[in-house]
Design an enzyme around this catalytic site. Structure first.
Site, PDB file in Angstrom:
ATOM      1  N   ASN A  46       0.911  -1.244   0.004  1.00  0.00           N
ATOM      2  CA  ASN A  46      -0.115   0.044  -0.015  1.00  0.00           C
ATOM      3  C   ASN A  46       1.006   1.300  -0.032  1.00  0.00           C
ATOM      4  O   ASN A  46       2.103   1.254   0.549  1.00  0.00           O
ATOM      5  CB  ASN A  46      -1.071  -0.014   1.116  1.00  0.00           C
ATOM      6  CG  ASN A  46      -0.302  -0.238   2.367  1.00  0.00           C
ATOM      7  OD1 ASN A  46       0.709  -0.790   2.670  1.00  0.00           O
ATOM      8  ND2 ASN A  46      -1.158   0.233   3.680  1.00  0.00           N
ATOM      9  N   ILE A  47       0.449   2.391  -0.663  1.00  0.00           N
ATOM     10  CA  ILE A  47       1.145   3.721  -0.854  1.00  0.00           C
ATOM     11  C   ILE A  47       0.419   4.632  -0.604  1.00  0.00           C
ATOM     12  O   ILE A  47      -0.655   4.697  -1.251  1.00  0.00           O
ATOM     13  CB  ILE A  47       1.756   3.541  -2.347  1.00  0.00           C
ATOM     14  CG1 ILE A  47       2.718   2.382  -2.504  1.00  0.00           C
ATOM     15  CG2 ILE A  47       2.506   5.002  -2.391  1.00  0.00           C
ATOM     16  CD1 ILE A  47       3.230   2.472  -3.902  1.00  0.00           C
ATOM     17  N   GLU A  48       0.351   5.296   0.373  1.00  0.00           N
ATOM     18  CA  GLU A  48      -0.499   6.582   0.816  1.00  0.00           C
ATOM     19  C   GLU A  48       0.046   7.632   0.484  1.00  0.00           C
ATOM     20  O   GLU A  48       0.964   7.978   0.184  1.00  0.00           O
ATOM     21  CB  GLU A  48      -0.754   6.303   2.438  1.00  0.00           C
ATOM     22  CG  GLU A  48      -1.274   4.885   2.926  1.00  0.00           C
ATOM     23  CD  GLU A  48      -1.552   4.872   4.373  1.00  0.00           C
ATOM     24  OE1 GLU A  48      -0.878   5.639   5.191  1.00  0.00           O
ATOM     25  OE2 GLU A  48      -2.284   3.801   4.917  1.00  0.00           O
ATOM     26  N   GLU A  59      -2.838  -4.523  -3.143  1.00  0.00           N
ATOM     27  CA  GLU A  59      -3.242  -5.382  -4.176  1.00  0.00           C
ATOM     28  C   GLU A  59      -3.312  -4.833  -5.705  1.00  0.00           C
ATOM     29  O   GLU A  59      -2.698  -5.505  -6.303  1.00  0.00           O
ATOM     30  CB  GLU A  59      -4.582  -6.067  -3.911  1.00  0.00           C
ATOM     31  CG  GLU A  59      -4.991  -6.867  -2.558  1.00  0.00           C
ATOM     32  CD  GLU A  59      -5.360  -5.966  -1.516  1.00  0.00           C
ATOM     33  OE1 GLU A  59      -4.702  -4.768  -1.358  1.00  0.00           O
ATOM     34  OE2 GLU A  59      -6.256  -6.455  -0.613  1.00  0.00           O
ATOM     35  N   CYS A  89     -10.299  -5.133  -0.506  1.00  0.00           N
ATOM     36  CA  CYS A  89     -11.441  -4.278  -0.582  1.00  0.00           C
ATOM     37  C   CYS A  89     -12.184  -4.350  -2.014  1.00  0.00           C
ATOM     38  O   CYS A  89     -11.752  -5.058  -2.672  1.00  0.00           O
ATOM     39  CB  CYS A  89     -10.898  -2.762  -0.320  1.00  0.00           C
ATOM     40  SG  CYS A  89     -10.199  -1.967  -1.756  1.00  0.00           S
ATOM     41  N   CYS A  92     -10.458  -3.360  -4.983  1.00  0.00           N
ATOM     42  CA  CYS A  92      -9.379  -4.447  -5.524  1.00  0.00           C
ATOM     43  C   CYS A  92     -10.170  -5.694  -5.952  1.00  0.00           C
ATOM     44  O   CYS A  92      -9.608  -6.196  -6.897  1.00  0.00           O
ATOM     45  CB  CYS A  92      -8.402  -4.648  -4.225  1.00  0.00           C
ATOM     46  SG  CYS A  92      -7.397  -3.382  -3.925  1.00  0.00           S
TER      47      CYS A  92
HETATM   48  N1  THU Z   1      -5.265  -1.641   2.427  1.00  0.00           N
HETATM   49  C1  THU Z   1      -4.607  -2.227   1.661  1.00  0.00           C
HETATM   50  O1  THU Z   1      -3.488  -2.165   1.071  1.00  0.00           O
HETATM   51  N2  THU Z   1      -5.320  -3.517   0.920  1.00  0.00           N
HETATM   52  C2  THU Z   1      -6.707  -3.942   1.585  1.00  0.00           C
HETATM   53  O2  THU Z   1      -7.125  -4.880   1.372  1.00  0.00           O
HETATM   54  C3  THU Z   1      -7.052  -3.093   2.584  1.00  0.00           C
HETATM   55  C4  THU Z   1      -6.375  -1.750   2.966  1.00  0.00           C
HETATM   56  C5  THU Z   1      -4.408  -0.363   2.746  1.00  0.00           C
HETATM   57  C6  THU Z   1      -4.970   0.812   2.176  1.00  0.00           C
HETATM   58  C7  THU Z   1      -4.407   1.772   3.427  1.00  0.00           C
HETATM   59  O3  THU Z   1      -3.124   2.191   3.176  1.00  0.00           O
HETATM   60  C8  THU Z   1      -4.332   1.099   4.847  1.00  0.00           C
HETATM   61  O4  THU Z   1      -4.422  -0.457   4.309  1.00  0.00           O
HETATM   62  C9  THU Z   1      -5.731   1.173   5.720  1.00  0.00           C
HETATM   63  O5  THU Z   1      -6.814   1.094   5.162  1.00  0.00           O
END
Ligand code: THU
Length: 134
Positions: A46-48, A59, A89, A92
């Protein structure tokens, strides 16, 4: 290697890459590893972003990397988080379905245990390119 061993290894790749997660806002590290036709594996985290809505799930980063590298047929998607039980989610799920109607989804429940399910089970009655055909 049997399926269980393959998926355990795929989850291990997801675990390793989760350390590269850029998640200073949620502090929730997620890693994903995608198994494609030809048994190639592509990974993502994940990249925020400070503009929260621009954040991207692990994903989709893994899947988009696979596609960009020429692998359009996905066999399995593994998702790892330290806490466990991160099932993809909704967004995804829709992206996974675009590249496989039958993909296995693997995620850890505890540090070592994991479950395997199907994308068709996670996203039934889905909208797909089939609907767009005339
Ligand atoms: N996140 C994912 O990378 N994959 C998921 O299936 C659920 C959530 C990440 C998004 C965000 O950066 C962090 O988890 C918290 O929601």
């Amino acid at each position: 290697m049997n399926k269980k061993q393959i998926y355990k290894q795929l989850l291990n790749y997801a675990k390793q890459i989760s350390e590269n997660s850029y998640s200073p806002y949620s502090k929730f590290k997620v890693g994903s590893a995608v198994l494609c036709d030809g048994n190639k594996v592509f990974c993502g985290t994940n990249i925020e972003n400070a503009s929260y809505g621009l954040s991207m799930c692990a994903e989709r980063v893994a899947i988009f990397t696979a596609i960009a590298n020429g692998c359009k047929k996905i066999k399995a998607v593994a998702v790892y988080s330290k806490k466990g039980n991160v099932s993809p989610c909704g967004a995804c799920r829709q992206v996974i379905l675009e590249f496989s109607k039958n993909a296995d989804i693997v995620y850890n429940t505890k540090e070592t245990d994991f479950v395997v399910t199907k994308i068709s089970k996670l996203l039934p009655k889905s909208f797909s390119k089939k609907t767009l055909k005339k």
